[in-house]
Structures are given as structure tokens and as C-alpha cells.
Write a protein that holds these residues in place. Structure first.
Motif, PDB file in Angstrom:
ATOM      1  N   GLU A 167       0.838  -1.218   0.000  1.00  0.00           N
ATOM      2  CA  GLU A 167       0.000   0.000   0.000  1.00  0.00           C
ATOM      3  C   GLU A 167       0.867   1.260   0.000  1.00  0.00           C
ATOM      4  N   LEU A 168       2.014   1.204   0.671  1.00  0.00           N
ATOM      5  CA  LEU A 168       2.929   2.358   0.659  1.00  0.00           C
ATOM      6  C   LEU A 168       3.489   2.567  -0.740  1.00  0.00           C
ATOM      7  N   ARG A 169       3.924   1.474  -1.367  1.00  0.00           N
ATOM      8  CA  ARG A 169       4.524   1.604  -2.718  1.00  0.00           C
ATOM      9  C   ARG A 169       3.497   2.135  -3.712  1.00  0.00           C
ATOM     10  N   ARG A 170       2.237   1.730  -3.567  1.00  0.00           N
ATOM     11  CA  ARG A 170       1.196   2.231  -4.484  1.00  0.00           C
ATOM     12  C   ARG A 170       1.056   3.743  -4.389  1.00  0.00           C
ATOM     13  N   ARG A 171       1.495   4.298  -3.270  1.00  0.00           N
ATOM     14  CA  ARG A 171       1.383   5.746  -3.049  1.00  0.00           C
ATOM     15  C   ARG A 171       2.723   6.453  -3.218  1.00  0.00           C
ATOM     16  N   GLY A 172       3.671   5.781  -3.885  1.00  0.00           N
ATOM     17  CA  GLY A 172       4.933   6.429  -4.250  1.00  0.00           C
ATOM     18  C   GLY A 172       5.997   6.420  -3.174  1.00  0.00           C
ATOM     19  N   VAL A 173       5.770   5.709  -2.061  1.00  0.00           N
ATOM     20  CA  VAL A 173       6.782   5.675  -0.989  1.00  0.00           C
ATOM     21  C   VAL A 173       7.867   4.678  -1.380  1.00  0.00           C
ATOM     22  N   ARG A 174       9.144   5.103  -1.249  1.00  0.00           N
ATOM     23  CA  ARG A 174      10.271   4.180  -1.540  1.00  0.00           C
ATOM     24  C   ARG A 174      10.588   3.406  -0.281  1.00  0.00           C
ATOM     25  N   ILE A 175      10.606   2.091  -0.423  1.00  0.00           N
ATOM     26  CA  ILE A 175      10.838   1.246   0.754  1.00  0.00           C
ATOM     27  C   ILE A 175      11.655   0.035   0.318  1.00  0.00           C
ATOM     28  N   ASP A 176      12.804  -0.173   0.986  1.00  0.00           N
ATOM     29  CA  ASP A 176      13.701  -1.289   0.633  1.00  0.00           C
ATOM     30  C   ASP A 176      13.432  -2.445   1.594  1.00  0.00           C
ATOM     31  N   THR A 177      13.283  -3.637   1.008  1.00  0.00           N
ATOM     32  CA  THR A 177      12.955  -4.810   1.832  1.00  0.00           C
ATOM     33  C   THR A 177      13.880  -5.976   1.485  1.00  0.00           C
ATOM     34  N   ASP A 178      15.116  -5.669   1.032  1.00  0.00           N
ATOM     35  CA  ASP A 178      15.995  -6.738   0.538  1.00  0.00           C
ATOM     36  C   ASP A 178      16.451  -7.689   1.649  1.00  0.00           C
ATOM     37  N   GLU A 179      16.605  -7.149   2.866  1.00  0.00           N
ATOM     38  CA  GLU A 179      17.123  -7.960   3.969  1.00  0.00           C
ATOM     39  C   GLU A 179      15.957  -8.422   4.843  1.00  0.00           C
ATOM     40  N   PRO A 180      15.818  -9.733   5.098  1.00  0.00           N
ATOM     41  CA  PRO A 180      14.708 -10.176   5.960  1.00  0.00           C
ATOM     42  C   PRO A 180      14.778  -9.502   7.335  1.00  0.00           C
ATOM     43  N   GLY A 181      13.636  -9.065   7.824  1.00  0.00           N
ATOM     44  CA  GLY A 181      13.590  -8.446   9.151  1.00  0.00           C
ATOM     45  C   GLY A 181      14.088  -7.002   9.174  1.00  0.00           C
ATOM     46  N   ARG A 182      14.284  -6.395   7.989  1.00  0.00           N
ATOM     47  CA  ARG A 182      14.724  -5.002   7.944  1.00  0.00           C
ATOM     48  C   ARG A 182      13.933  -4.250   6.853  1.00  0.00           C
ATOM     49  N   TRP A 183      13.486  -3.047   7.194  1.00  0.00           N
ATOM     50  CA  TRP A 183      12.720  -2.229   6.242  1.00  0.00           C
ATOM     51  C   TRP A 183      13.302  -0.815   6.265  1.00  0.00           C
ATOM     52  N   ILE A 184      13.675  -0.305   5.082  1.00  0.00           N
ATOM     53  CA  ILE A 184      14.179   1.067   5.000  1.00  0.00           C
ATOM     54  C   ILE A 184      13.135   1.892   4.239  1.00  0.00           C
ATOM     55  N   VAL A 185      12.569   2.867   4.946  1.00  0.00           N
ATOM     56  CA  VAL A 185      11.551   3.727   4.338  1.00  0.00           C
ATOM     57  C   VAL A 185      12.194   5.086   4.088  1.00  0.00           C
ATOM     58  N   HIS A 186      12.205   5.503   2.824  1.00  0.00           N
ATOM     59  CA  HIS A 186      12.831   6.784   2.491  1.00  0.00           C
ATOM     60  C   HIS A 186      11.856   7.914   2.795  1.00  0.00           C
ATOM     61  N   PRO A 187      12.383   9.027   3.307  1.00  0.00           N
ATOM     62  CA  PRO A 187      11.469  10.141   3.605  1.00  0.00           C
ATOM     63  C   PRO A 187      10.867  10.677   2.303  1.00  0.00           C
ATOM     64  N   GLY A 188       9.639  11.105   2.349  1.00  0.00           N
ATOM     65  CA  GLY A 188       9.013  11.642   1.134  1.00  0.00           C
ATOM     66  C   GLY A 188       7.509  11.754   1.278  1.00  0.00           C
ATOM     67  N   THR A 189       6.897  12.108   0.160  1.00  0.00           N
ATOM     68  CA  THR A 189       5.448  12.338   0.138  1.00  0.00           C
ATOM     69  C   THR A 189       4.711  11.004   0.054  1.00  0.00           C
ATOM     70  N   ILE A 190       3.579  10.948   0.727  1.00  0.00           N
ATOM     71  CA  ILE A 190       2.653   9.822   0.546  1.00  0.00           C
ATOM     72  C   ILE A 190       1.541  10.357  -0.367  1.00  0.00           C
ATOM     73  N   ARG A 191       1.490   9.812  -1.589  1.00  0.00           N
ATOM     74  CA  ARG A 191       0.531  10.383  -2.551  1.00  0.00           C
ATOM     75  C   ARG A 191      -0.904   9.987  -2.202  1.00  0.00           C
ATOM     76  N   ALA A 192      -1.832  10.926  -2.450  1.00  0.00           N
ATOM     77  CA  ALA A 192      -3.255  10.587  -2.321  1.00  0.00           C
ATOM     78  C   ALA A 192      -3.598   9.564  -3.392  1.00  0.00           C
ATOM     79  N   LEU A 193      -4.516   8.653  -3.096  1.00  0.00           N
ATOM     80  CA  LEU A 193      -4.862   7.607  -4.065  1.00  0.00           C
ATOM     81  C   LEU A 193      -6.318   7.182  -3.847  1.00  0.00           C
ATOM     82  N   ASP A 194      -7.079   7.120  -4.939  1.00  0.00           N
ATOM     83  CA  ASP A 194      -8.455   6.611  -4.851  1.00  0.00           C
ATOM     84  C   ASP A 194      -8.408   5.093  -5.001  1.00  0.00           C
ATOM     85  N   VAL A 195      -9.026   4.372  -4.084  1.00  0.00           N
ATOM     86  CA  VAL A 195      -8.962   2.903  -4.151  1.00  0.00           C
ATOM     87  C   VAL A 195     -10.309   2.273  -3.835  1.00  0.00           C
ATOM     88  N   GLU A 196     -10.459   1.031  -4.305  1.00  0.00           N
ATOM     89  CA  GLU A 196     -11.635   0.232  -3.949  1.00  0.00           C
ATOM     90  C   GLU A 196     -11.161  -0.866  -3.006  1.00  0.00           C
TER      91      GLU A 196
END
Ligand code: S3P
Ligand code: PEP
Length: 428
Positions: free
Chosen positions: A209-238
Motif C-alpha cells: 500500500e505504501l509503494r502504491r502511493r509512491g513511498v520508496r521502501i527497501d525490503t531486501d534484507e529479511p527483518g529489515r525495512w528502509i523507508v525513504h522520507p518523502g510524500t505519501i501520494r493521495a490515491l483513490d482505491v476500492e
């Protein structure tokens, strides 16, 4: 006030053949609500789940300054125009997504926010949320409890950066940080340090859901998440139908030798409930696609299962009920964390299945269920919607079974009891 009378569970001597369209996913609705409140403009949510947990989330976001306009099929969320500076209190009810996600959102604000909830919410694991907030530099007043109620003293922004947490009691501790991490000044470099991490599909849903809104997030290493600072885009969803809640109808079909059509089953989804596609064959049933729907049918017999439910713990109560009606013993493992859910689900399932004459045993990380002839009793739900779901599965095969406080299902499925009553009046 006197307690409402127990509800007579639906019963079938013949196969249950059903056709259902379940309401929207709780997990998706509450994530999408938070992300819409953090978005860079208004977002329209179509077919959100309207239930206690999502109403509590909407009320919490409104208290924190978002505007939510609701009509019959859509909710339009407009993020707050400015950081609020007045103190507010938020009712979390019994909703894990509210009590774990919203305190992190409140940390971005500029005023004290107090969190409390139902009596049982006060014993759900919250120490990791409190420790997380403190390691992000916030003052939290919990009077040493390590649980609800507590007050978060926000001061107008969070620096973020490296953080280590133990999320072995709930994946929601990870999701909570990921949802807001892009709004921290330095973003987030999060590591889980605990021995195990339950409910991975729920974390994957957060990341998706974060990636769908343009957030950069690295998940290459198990048990580690790197979220880059930035805008969370508005998104219309069903919002997709809640596949975990679909499980009670699927189970109903399997235990009575019947079948059920679940309408609009998403072909690609991050929901944990998609696991019904593999769980049903494990019980000897079959699954078939038919256009947008899935058809689940009972096999010749309901076989006992050996299932590791670590990733899909919320399905356990319904699966345990199926196991109690199977032809052979079942072992359900990987779910020690269920002791911190709406109730201690392992203890509750053992007590209630055994009250009906069954033979369920609590293991360190799960349940052993040996089928026995069952008789009717009042099945206690411990204010847990999924205990009521388990009761319905059992009642289909146990005539006269009563369900205490079936209204607890409003947590994620307000029409649960009337829907079952309607299904029972339909052919065959
Ligand atoms: O993030 C979510 O929406 C959820 C995560 C899971 O929690 P746990 O990891 O605590 O099991 C799941 O059981 C719960 O029903 C919903
Ligand atoms: C564990 C559950 O809920 P919560 O989001 O309150 O943790 C659940 O719905 O099974």
C-alpha cells in the motif's frame, strides 16, 4: 442492564450451499484510511468496511484533524490542514490496528494524545508501541503499565532514522512504523530483533500500500525495512472483500459437505485470507475459479490437518472449529501470539470446544484437536468476533448450539448474524 439472550446458531442436517459477497477488508480499510489521512490531497475510498474497527479508526483520524465524508459506498478523506495543538483522547475499542497504528500517527502531531480502549484492550500487548515511541524521542505517560491507557506527548515532528523493535507479539508493531516512516525527517531504518515475526502477509500488505502511493521502501534484507522520507501520494482505491471473514462461510460449506460461492475474490491480493485457497484442499475440499468468484466445495470427507498458521493466525478460530468436526486429529502450530489477540484465543478455543464435549489441547505454540461427538451448549465468545465465527461453524453440525454475544461480530462484520439467518432460509 441484562445481557442479550444467546443467539441460536444456524444448523443444517443437509449440506450448506451458499452464495456470499462479504464486506470489505478490515486490514485494508484501516491502512487505506491512515494513508489517506497522511496523503498529499483528498482520497476517495470505495466500498470501505463500515464496522466497529473502521469506525474507531475514522473517529481517531477525525480527532487528529482529518475530514472524512461518508456516503453509501464511498468515504472521502481529506488530510488535516494543519498540525493540531489541542489535547485529544482516542478510543481504540479492541482494535489492534487502532491501538498500534494511531499512536505513531499521533507522534507526528503537536499535542498530547491519550489512548484507551475496552477492558480487554488494556491487556493486549502494547509494550513495543510504547518502547518504539520512546526510542523515537517522545515522552509517553503509561504510569509504568506498558499497556493502555497511555498519553503520547507529540512535539511537532519525528526525526526517525535507525530503530530496533521486538515485534514477535504482533506484526502490527512493524506496520505501524512503516505507515508513518516516510513522514519522519530522516525516514526509517527498521529492524525486527525478536525471535519470530507473525502475520507476514499483513506486513507485505502495508509495504504494497505504501509503494502504491509512491513511498520508496527497501525490503531486501529479511527483518529489515528502509523507508525513504518523502510524500505519501493521495490515491483513490476500492477495498477488496475481507477474505478472512469469508472463511466462516467456506468452513460452513466444508463441515456440512456443501459448497459456497464467494463473490469477487481478488485474483491478486495481499490479504492473509487468500490462504483459504490452500487450507481448503488440506481439509480435503476443492477450490475452483468461476469468473470473478471462487467456488469452495467439500470433498468426500473432512480430513484432519497439520497446519503452521504463523502467517495467518487470524484464521485459527475457524480452522480449529473445522478441526473439531474433522474425521481425524489436527495439529495447528505457529500461533503462540494468539494469546495477545482479542482474547487469549488458544485458551478460549480449548475451553469452548471441550465444553461441547470435544477434545482440544493447548500446545506451547498452538492447538491439538481430536474430533469427538459434540453436544449443544452456550458457546462463549469472550468479546472476540472470531470466537463467534468458530461457534457458527460448530453450530452448523451441532443442533441447539447457542452463541453468547454474537454482536461482538460488529468488530469487522456488522451484518454477520442477519446474513446467516438469511442464508438459512434459502434453498436447499
Ligand atoms: O495489521 C493487520 O491488519 C493485522 C495484523 C495481524 O495481527 P498480529 O500480527 O497481531 O496477529 C492480524 O492477526 C490482525 O487481524 C490484523
Ligand atoms: C487479531 C485480530 O484483530 P486486531 O486487528 O484487533 O488485532 C483479528 O481480527 O483476528
Amino acid at each position: 442492564m441484562t445481557a442479550p439472550l444467546p443467539w441460536p446458531a444456524p444448523h443444517r442436517d443437509t449440506p450448506f450451499v451458499g452464495d456470499v459477497m462479504v464486506p470489505g477488508s478490515k486490514s485494508l480499510t484501516n491502512r487505506v484510511l491512515i494513508l489517506a489521512a497522511l496523503g498529499d490531497g483528498p482520497s476517495v475510498i470505495t466500498r470501505p468496511l463500515a464496522s466497529r474497527d473502521t469506525d474507531l479508526m475514522a473517529a481517531a483520524l477525525t480527532a487528529l484533524g482529518a475530514t472524512i465524508e461518508r456516503d453509501a459506498t464511498t468515504w472521502t478523506v481529506t488530510p488535516p490542514a494543519a498540525v493540531r495543538t489541542d489535547a485529544v483522547t482516542i478510543d481504540c475499542g479492541l482494535a489492534g490496528t487502532v491501538m498500534r497504528f494511531v499512536p505513531l500517527l499521533a507522534a507526528l502531531g503537536g499535542a498530547p494524545v491519550t489512548f484507551d480502549g475496552d477492558e480487554h484492550a488494556r491487556v493486549r500487548p502494547m509494550a513495543t508501541t510504547i518502547a518504539t515511541l520512546r526510542s523515537l524521542g517522545l515522552q509517553v505517560d503509561d504510569e509504568g503499565r506498558g499497556s493502555l491507557p497511555f498519553t503520547v506527548h507529540a512535539t511537532g515532528g519525528v526525526t526517525g532514522g535507525e530503530i530496533r523493535i521486538d515485534a514477535s507479539a504482533s506484526s502490527q508493531f512493524v506496520s505501524a512504523l512503516l505507515l508513518v516512516g516516510a513522514r519522519f525527517e530522516k525516514g526509517l531504518d527498521l529492524r525486527h530483533t525478536g525471535s519470530s515475526l507473525p502475520s507476514m502477509p499483513h506486513i507485505d500488505m502495508t509495504v504494497a500500500e505504501l509503494r502504491r502511493r509512491g513511498v520508496r521502501i527497501d525490503t531486501d534484507e529479511p527483518g529489515r525495512w528502509i523507508v525513504h522520507p518523502g510524500t505519501i501520494r493521495a490515491l483513490d482505491v476500492e477495498i477488496e472483500p475481507d477474505l478472512s471473514n469469508a472463511g466462516v462461510f467456506i468452513a460452513g460449506a466444508l463441515v456440512t459437505g456443501g459448497s459456497v460461492r464467494v463473490r469477487s475474490w481478488p485474483r491478486h491480493t495481499d490479504q492473509a485470507g487468500d490462504a483459504w485457497r490452500t487450507i481448503v484442499p488440506a481439509f480435503g475440499g476443492t477450490v475452483a475459479e468461476d469468473g470473478a468468484d471462487l467456488l469452495f466445495s467439500a470433498g468426500e470427507s473432512l480430513t484432519g490437518v497439520e497446519l503452521d498458521l504463523h502467517d495467518v493466525g487470524e484464521l485459527t478460530p475457524v480452522i480449529a472449529a473445522m478441526a473439531a468436526l474433522a474425521d481425524g486429529p489436527s495439529r495447528l502450530s505457529g500461533v503462540a501470539h494468539l494469546r495477545g489477540h482479542e482474547t487469549d484465543r488458544l485458551a478460549a478455543l480449548v475451553t469452548e470446544i471441550n465444553r461441547l464435549g470435544g477434545d482440544a489441547e493447548e500446545l506451547e505454540d498452538g492447538l491439538l484437536v481430536r474430533p469427538r461427538p459434540l453436544h449443544a451448549e452456550t458457546f462463549r465468545t469472550y468479546d472476540d468476533h472470531r470466537m463467534a465465527h468458530a461457534a457458527v461453524v460448530l453450530g452448523l453440525r451441532v443442533p441447539g448450539l447457542l452463541v453468547e454475544n454474537v454482536d461482538t461480530t460488529i468488530k469487522t462484520y456488522p451484518d454477520f448474524a442477519p446474513v446467516w439467518e438469511r442464508l438459512m432460509t434459502q434453498a436447499p
